[in-house]
Design a protein around this motif. Structure first.
Motif, PDB file in Angstrom:
ATOM      1  N   GLY A   1       0.755  -1.264  -0.078  1.00 36.47           N
ATOM      2  CA  GLY A   1      -0.015  -0.090  -0.119  1.00 36.47           C
ATOM      3  C   GLY A   1       0.839   1.278  -0.213  1.00 36.47           C
ATOM      4  N   LEU A   2       2.070   1.115   0.816  1.00 34.97           N
ATOM      5  CA  LEU A   2       2.821   2.353   0.857  1.00 34.97           C
ATOM      6  C   LEU A   2       3.368   2.548  -0.549  1.00 34.97           C
ATOM      7  CD1 LEU A   2       4.545   4.484   2.304  1.00 34.97           C
ATOM      8  CD2 LEU A   2       6.183   2.501   2.789  1.00 34.97           C
ATOM      9  N   ALA A   3       3.673   1.585  -1.152  1.00 36.01           N
ATOM     10  CA  ALA A   3       4.312   1.581  -2.675  1.00 36.01           C
ATOM     11  C   ALA A   3       3.416   2.216  -3.554  1.00 36.01           C
ATOM     12  CB  ALA A   3       4.605   0.200  -3.235  1.00 36.01           C
ATOM     13  N   VAL A   4       1.934   1.959  -3.479  1.00 38.49           N
ATOM     14  CA  VAL A   4       1.195   2.668  -4.247  1.00 38.49           C
ATOM     15  C   VAL A   4       0.998   4.237  -4.078  1.00 38.49           C
ATOM     16  CG1 VAL A   4      -1.317   2.830  -4.546  1.00 38.49           C
ATOM     17  CG2 VAL A   4      -0.338   0.788  -4.495  1.00 38.49           C
ATOM     18  N   LEU A   5       1.252   4.754  -2.603  1.00 38.64           N
ATOM     19  CA  LEU A   5       1.189   6.019  -2.483  1.00 38.64           C
ATOM     20  C   LEU A   5       2.184   6.646  -3.117  1.00 38.64           C
ATOM     21  CD1 LEU A   5       0.066   5.998   1.293  1.00 38.64           C
ATOM     22  CD2 LEU A   5      -1.295   6.139  -0.801  1.00 38.64           C
ATOM     23  N   ILE A   6       3.446   6.123  -2.965  1.00 38.50           N
ATOM     24  CA  ILE A   6       4.827   6.715  -3.663  1.00 38.50           C
ATOM     25  C   ILE A   6       4.289   7.088  -5.224  1.00 38.50           C
ATOM     26  CG2 ILE A   6       7.145   6.037  -4.186  1.00 38.50           C
ATOM     27  CD1 ILE A   6       7.416   4.266  -1.535  1.00 38.50           C
ATOM     28  N   SER A   7       4.003   5.797  -5.811  1.00 38.70           N
ATOM     29  CA  SER A   7       3.668   5.966  -7.308  1.00 38.70           C
ATOM     30  C   SER A   7       2.514   7.178  -7.538  1.00 38.70           C
ATOM     31  CB  SER A   7       3.068   4.771  -7.763  1.00 38.70           C
ATOM     32  OG  SER A   7       4.172   3.650  -7.799  1.00 38.70           O
ATOM     33  N   THR A   8       1.533   7.226  -6.624  1.00 37.92           N
ATOM     34  CA  THR A   8       0.510   8.466  -6.882  1.00 37.92           C
ATOM     35  C   THR A   8       1.155   9.685  -6.531  1.00 37.92           C
ATOM     36  OG1 THR A   8      -0.988   6.748  -5.675  1.00 37.92           O
ATOM     37  CG2 THR A   8      -1.627   8.993  -6.047  1.00 37.92           C
ATOM     38  N   ILE A   9       2.088   9.841  -5.694  1.00 33.08           N
ATOM     39  CA  ILE A   9       2.737  11.200  -5.376  1.00 33.08           C
ATOM     40  C   ILE A   9       3.472  11.340  -6.781  1.00 33.08           C
ATOM     41  CG2 ILE A   9       4.691  12.342  -4.295  1.00 33.08           C
ATOM     42  CD1 ILE A   9       3.665  10.788  -2.007  1.00 33.08           C
ATOM     43  N   ARG A  10       4.345  10.328  -7.336  1.00 33.78           N
ATOM     44  CA  ARG A  10       5.147  10.716  -8.430  1.00 33.78           C
ATOM     45  C   ARG A  10       4.162  10.873  -9.780  1.00 33.78           C
ATOM     46  NH1 ARG A  10      10.221   6.868  -6.276  1.00 33.78           N
ATOM     47  NH2 ARG A  10      11.009   8.370  -4.775  1.00 33.78           N
ATOM     48  N   GLN A  11       3.166  10.431  -9.758  1.00 33.37           N
ATOM     49  CA  GLN A  11       2.498  10.605 -11.161  1.00 33.37           C
ATOM     50  C   GLN A  11       1.492  11.599 -10.973  1.00 33.37           C
ATOM     51  OE1 GLN A  11       0.563   6.690 -11.792  1.00 33.37           O
ATOM     52  NE2 GLN A  11       2.880   5.884 -11.531  1.00 33.37           N
ATOM     53  N   ALA A  12       1.498  12.585  -9.900  1.00 35.66           N
ATOM     54  CA  ALA A  12       0.477  13.540  -9.947  1.00 35.66           C
ATOM     55  C   ALA A  12       0.691  14.611 -11.018  1.00 35.66           C
ATOM     56  CB  ALA A  12       0.812  14.311  -8.583  1.00 35.66           C
ATOM     57  N   PRO A  13      -0.555  15.258 -11.372  1.00 29.69           N
ATOM     58  CA  PRO A  13      -0.438  16.160 -12.587  1.00 29.69           C
ATOM     59  C   PRO A  13      -0.054  17.549 -12.392  1.00 29.69           C
ATOM     60  CG  PRO A  13      -2.892  15.779 -11.782  1.00 29.69           C
ATOM     61  CD  PRO A  13      -1.759  14.938 -10.821  1.00 29.69           C
ATOM     62  N   LEU A  14       1.304  17.613 -12.116  1.00 32.47           N
ATOM     63  CA  LEU A  14       1.923  18.884 -11.684  1.00 32.47           C
ATOM     64  C   LEU A  14       2.003  19.809 -12.888  1.00 32.47           C
ATOM     65  CD1 LEU A  14       4.942  17.583  -9.708  1.00 32.47           C
ATOM     66  CD2 LEU A  14       2.549  18.197  -8.984  1.00 32.47           C
ATOM     67  N   GLU A  15       1.951  21.422 -12.587  1.00 31.59           N
ATOM     68  CA  GLU A  15       2.112  22.283 -13.728  1.00 31.59           C
ATOM     69  C   GLU A  15       3.617  22.138 -14.117  1.00 31.59           C
ATOM     70  OE1 GLU A  15      -0.339  24.147 -14.821  1.00 31.59           O
ATOM     71  OE2 GLU A  15      -1.624  23.330 -13.437  1.00 31.59           O
ATOM     72  N   PRO A  16       3.571  22.632 -15.553  1.00 35.07           N
ATOM     73  CA  PRO A  16       5.018  22.471 -16.339  1.00 35.07           C
ATOM     74  C   PRO A  16       6.082  23.367 -15.249  1.00 35.07           C
ATOM     75  CG  PRO A  16       3.131  22.983 -17.848  1.00 35.07           C
ATOM     76  CD  PRO A  16       2.466  23.085 -16.459  1.00 35.07           C
ATOM     77  N   GLY A  17       6.975  22.558 -15.017  1.00 42.32           N
ATOM     78  CA  GLY A  17       8.200  23.142 -14.536  1.00 42.32           C
ATOM     79  C   GLY A  17       8.167  22.945 -12.859  1.00 42.32           C
ATOM     80  N   MET A  18       7.065  22.347 -12.509  1.00 39.62           N
ATOM     81  CA  MET A  18       7.010  22.132 -11.035  1.00 39.62           C
ATOM     82  C   MET A  18       7.778  20.899 -10.583  1.00 39.62           C
ATOM     83  SD  MET A  18       5.119  24.351  -9.121  1.00 39.62           S
ATOM     84  CE  MET A  18       3.984  25.622  -9.602  1.00 39.62           C
ATOM     85  N   PRO A  19       8.708  20.628  -9.680  1.00 40.33           N
ATOM     86  CA  PRO A  19       9.339  19.671  -9.256  1.00 40.33           C
ATOM     87  C   PRO A  19       8.534  18.503  -8.706  1.00 40.33           C
ATOM     88  CG  PRO A  19       9.524  21.225  -7.695  1.00 40.33           C
ATOM     89  CD  PRO A  19       8.927  21.865  -8.600  1.00 40.33           C
ATOM     90  N   VAL A  20       9.082  17.178  -9.130  1.00 41.59           N
ATOM     91  CA  VAL A  20       8.493  15.823  -8.484  1.00 41.59           C
ATOM     92  C   VAL A  20       9.140  15.931  -7.082  1.00 41.59           C
ATOM     93  CG1 VAL A  20       8.222  13.536  -8.276  1.00 41.59           C
ATOM     94  CG2 VAL A  20       7.801  14.870 -10.366  1.00 41.59           C
ATOM     95  N   PRO A  21       8.384  16.149  -5.946  1.00 42.38           N
ATOM     96  CA  PRO A  21       9.240  16.065  -4.500  1.00 42.38           C
ATOM     97  C   PRO A  21       9.757  14.786  -4.175  1.00 42.38           C
ATOM     98  CG  PRO A  21       6.695  15.946  -4.272  1.00 42.38           C
ATOM     99  CD  PRO A  21       7.045  16.171  -5.654  1.00 42.38           C
ATOM    100  N   PRO A  22      10.839  15.126  -3.270  1.00 40.38           N
ATOM    101  CA  PRO A  22      11.617  13.927  -2.671  1.00 40.38           C
ATOM    102  C   PRO A  22      10.429  13.410  -1.629  1.00 40.38           C
ATOM    103  CG  PRO A  22      12.657  15.751  -2.123  1.00 40.38           C
ATOM    104  CD  PRO A  22      11.859  16.108  -3.391  1.00 40.38           C
ATOM    105  N   ILE A  23      10.477  12.141  -1.258  1.00 41.91           N
ATOM    106  CA  ILE A  23       9.655  11.435  -0.359  1.00 41.91           C
ATOM    107  C   ILE A  23      10.520  11.030   0.817  1.00 41.91           C
ATOM    108  CG2 ILE A  23       7.924   9.751  -0.106  1.00 41.91           C
ATOM    109  CD1 ILE A  23       7.300   9.839  -2.983  1.00 41.91           C
ATOM    110  N   LEU A  24      10.081  11.214   2.079  1.00 40.74           N
ATOM    111  CA  LEU A  24      10.705  10.557   3.176  1.00 40.74           C
ATOM    112  C   LEU A  24       9.513   9.737   3.883  1.00 40.74           C
ATOM    113  CD1 LEU A  24      12.655  10.177   5.441  1.00 40.74           C
ATOM    114  CD2 LEU A  24      11.720  12.333   6.564  1.00 40.74           C
ATOM    115  N   ILE A  25      10.087   8.395   4.046  1.00 39.61           N
ATOM    116  CA  ILE A  25       8.998   7.435   4.650  1.00 39.61           C
ATOM    117  C   ILE A  25       9.281   7.408   6.034  1.00 39.61           C
ATOM    118  CG2 ILE A  25       8.317   4.984   4.681  1.00 39.61           C
ATOM    119  CD1 ILE A  25       7.630   6.670   1.958  1.00 39.61           C
ATOM    120  N   VAL A  26       8.502   7.670   7.043  1.00 44.47           N
ATOM    121  CA  VAL A  26       8.629   7.539   8.490  1.00 44.47           C
ATOM    122  C   VAL A  26       7.759   6.448   8.870  1.00 44.47           C
ATOM    123  CG1 VAL A  26       8.468   8.713  10.680  1.00 44.47           C
ATOM    124  CG2 VAL A  26       9.377   9.985   8.726  1.00 44.47           C
TER     125      VAL A  26
END
Length: 212
Positions: free
Chosen positions: A108-133
């Motif tokens: 389930g955590l892996a799905v959330l990581i993929s969801t964050i990285r596939q978010a429809p960002l505006e052009p030029g917006m960075p894909v943020p790094p992710i910290l798993i706690v």
């Protein structure tokens, strides 16, 4: 100013064990993190999106909206640009209504990581790094929440190890909260105020290294 999103559940929302009360912003760990980072002149804002009962990808049959994947991409889109996303979830995957084990929660955590990285960002917006706690291990559930988390301590066994595997496989940063804090003896699930302080200040150093 840089923005950090904390995506979590009641352990990050600041639920006071055995009550329905909430710790103040400066008392719960995301607030402690913001205060600590800004005292070190990092100029950040910590945005909290922490919902009591939130799972990684499972629904709560009694309360709507507890599936952590639902709406996550839109949160990333609306809050961008983000310098970091911190995910601290997993505890509620082991409520008694679910028959999950640690490995299933990690998927389930892996799905959330993929969801964050596939978010429809505006052009030029960075894909943020992710910290798993990874949250600290569930103890023996007590009080009113005992039936809800019955068996959770056994089902969640090994969570830190499999979450770390997922973090490494997906090139995410990782921190084991259980290495520095423990759950409350009063309910076996949530964090007492002193543990919020410890976790927040420990994460100041972790996050500082990421932001650099």
């Amino acid at each position: 100013m840089r923005h950090i999103l904390v995506y979590g559940d009641s352990l990050s929302w600041g639920l006071v064990p055995t009550t329905r009360k909430r710790l103040g912003f400066e008392e719960r760990w995301p607030g402690v993190l913001e205060i600590g980072l800004n005292s070190a002149e990092h100029n950040v804002r910590v945005v909290e999106d922490c919902l009591n009962g939130r799972r990684t990808v499972w629904d709560d049959p009694f309360k709507p909206g507890r599936n952590g994947q639902q709406g996550l991409a839109q949160r990333i889109e609306s809050l961008s640009p983000l310098s970091l996303v911190i995910i601290m979830l997993g505890t509620n995957d082991f409520q008694s209504m679910h028959q999950n084990n640690a490995w299933l929660s990690s998927q389930g955590l892996a799905v959330l990581i993929s969801t964050i990285r596939q978010a429809p960002l505006e052009p030029g917006m960075p894909v943020p790094p992710i910290l798993i706690v990874v949250p600290p291990p569930i103890g023996i559930p007590k009080g009113l929440i005992a039936p809800k988390f019955m068996g959770g301590e056994e089902k969640s066994d090994g969570l830190a190890e499999v979450y770390k595997d997922v973090a490494i496989a997906n090139n995410c940063h990782f921190f084991d909260a259980g290495s520095v804090v423990t759950v409350s003896e009063y309910d076996g699930v949530h964090l007492d105020a002193d543990q919020h302080l410890i976790l927040g200040w420990e994460l100041v150093g972790v996050v500082t290294s990421i932001l650099r």
